[in-house]
Motif scaffolding. Structure first.
Motif, PDB file in Angstrom:
ATOM      1  N   LEU A   1       0.750  -1.276  -0.011  1.00 39.82           N
ATOM      2  CA  LEU A   1      -0.023   0.020   0.058  1.00 39.82           C
ATOM      3  C   LEU A   1       0.882   1.000   0.003  1.00 39.82           C
ATOM      4  O   LEU A   1       1.771   1.385   0.690  1.00 39.82           O
ATOM      5  N   GLN A   2       0.525   2.168  -0.763  1.00 37.92           N
ATOM      6  CA  GLN A   2       1.143   3.692  -0.496  1.00 37.92           C
ATOM      7  C   GLN A   2       0.615   4.289   0.217  1.00 37.92           C
ATOM      8  O   GLN A   2      -0.941   4.355   0.340  1.00 37.92           O
TER       9      GLN A   2
ATOM     10  N   GLU B   1      -2.813   5.983  -0.788  1.00 40.52           N
ATOM     11  CA  GLU B   1      -3.768   5.217  -1.403  1.00 40.52           C
ATOM     12  C   GLU B   1      -5.022   5.283  -0.774  1.00 40.52           C
ATOM     13  O   GLU B   1      -5.233   5.154   0.481  1.00 40.52           O
TER      14      GLU B   1
ATOM     15  N   THR C   1      -7.605   3.845   4.227  1.00 41.02           N
ATOM     16  CA  THR C   1      -6.189   4.135   3.593  1.00 41.02           C
ATOM     17  C   THR C   1      -5.339   2.874   4.203  1.00 41.02           C
ATOM     18  O   THR C   1      -5.646   2.137   4.707  1.00 41.02           O
TER      19      THR C   1
END
Length: 249
Positions: free
Chosen positions: A5-6, A9, A50
């Motif tokens: 995950l960024q 995101e 998130t």
């Protein structure tokens, strides 16, 4: 778990659910329960999550096998409302309970070893059984002498449910059969280890339910395995919780 995950995101409920083998309803339920931080909303009112939510979910799922669902829920709720000290106190309480469970297990194992040694060093116990009205039975006096305690102690143990002697129909005397002698010896070992009568009673009940000491030994092995598994789960849970705390800042 799929791709990393960024930071910025955005995830849909289904994205978060699939990463952890859950239903989207479960994810929504976790949010409503305070296990996850509140979700963001799109202009149309749809939930968005998130990487922080993903980290929270990982922490919770790791805490459940370590602390149980209710405590894991309380830990996450405390963290999400900024009460990290309360969350850590709950973790400490679980560790203390695990230590207490280990000490109880060790006390029972010591008691069983003591019974085995007693049986090996007193092979003539059965020969005393002809003093009572049945095979492998004895009266309160001889049993108290064998254990090195007073008859009054055995009567106290009887009132606490640790031994259950029958009464001789002719004399009214207490008669302790083989199972009673076993229970009395186990109680004696545990009392020497500092355990209270109310702590011993459930253990004696386990021996009776198991049908003797041999089945209990197998149960103790299972118990030991569960404690070890819980201890390892606590390590995993602690690592995931620490990662979540760090990411929250």
């Amino acid at each position: 778990m799929g791709r990393n995950l960024q930071s910025g995101e955005r995830l849909r409920p289904v994205d978060l659910a699939r990463r952890h083998g859950l239903s989207t309803q479960a994810v929504r339920n976790y949010e409503e329960a305070g296990i996850l931080p509140a979700a963001g909303r799109t202009p149309h009112g749809y939930r968005t999550y998130t990487p922080l939510h993903a980290r929270a979910l990982r922490a919770f799922l790791a805490l459940v096998p370590a602390h149980g669902h209710p405590t894991a829920t309380s830990i996450m709720r405390a963290v999400n409302r900024g009460a990290a000290d309360e969350a850590l106190r709950l973790v400490d309480e679980s560790h203390a309970q695990l230590l207490d469970d280990r000490r109880t297990l060790e006390a029972v194992e010591r008691a069983l070893r003591g019974l085995e040694l007693t049986a090996a060093s007193h092979p003539d116990t059965a020969s005393r059984s002809d003093t009572a009205s049945g095979p492998d039975a004895t009266f309160i006096g001889p049993l108290a002498e064998q254990l090195g305690i007073r008859p009054a102690t055995l009567r106290t143990w009887e009132r606490a449910g640790l031994v259950r002697p029958r009464r001789d129909p002719r004399t009214g005397y207490r008669v302790y059969d083989e199972a009673d002698v076993r229970d009395a010896r186990l109680a004696h070992q545990l009392r020497r280890g500092g355990y209270l009568l109310e702590q011993i009673a459930p253990l004696i009940a386990q021996v009776r339910a198991a049908g003797g000491l041999e089945p209990l030994e197998a149960a103790l092995g299972d118990w030991r395995g569960r404690l070890s598994a819980r201890g390892r789960a606590m390590l995993t849970g602690a690592a995931e919780l620490d990662a979540y705390l760090r990411e929250r800042g």
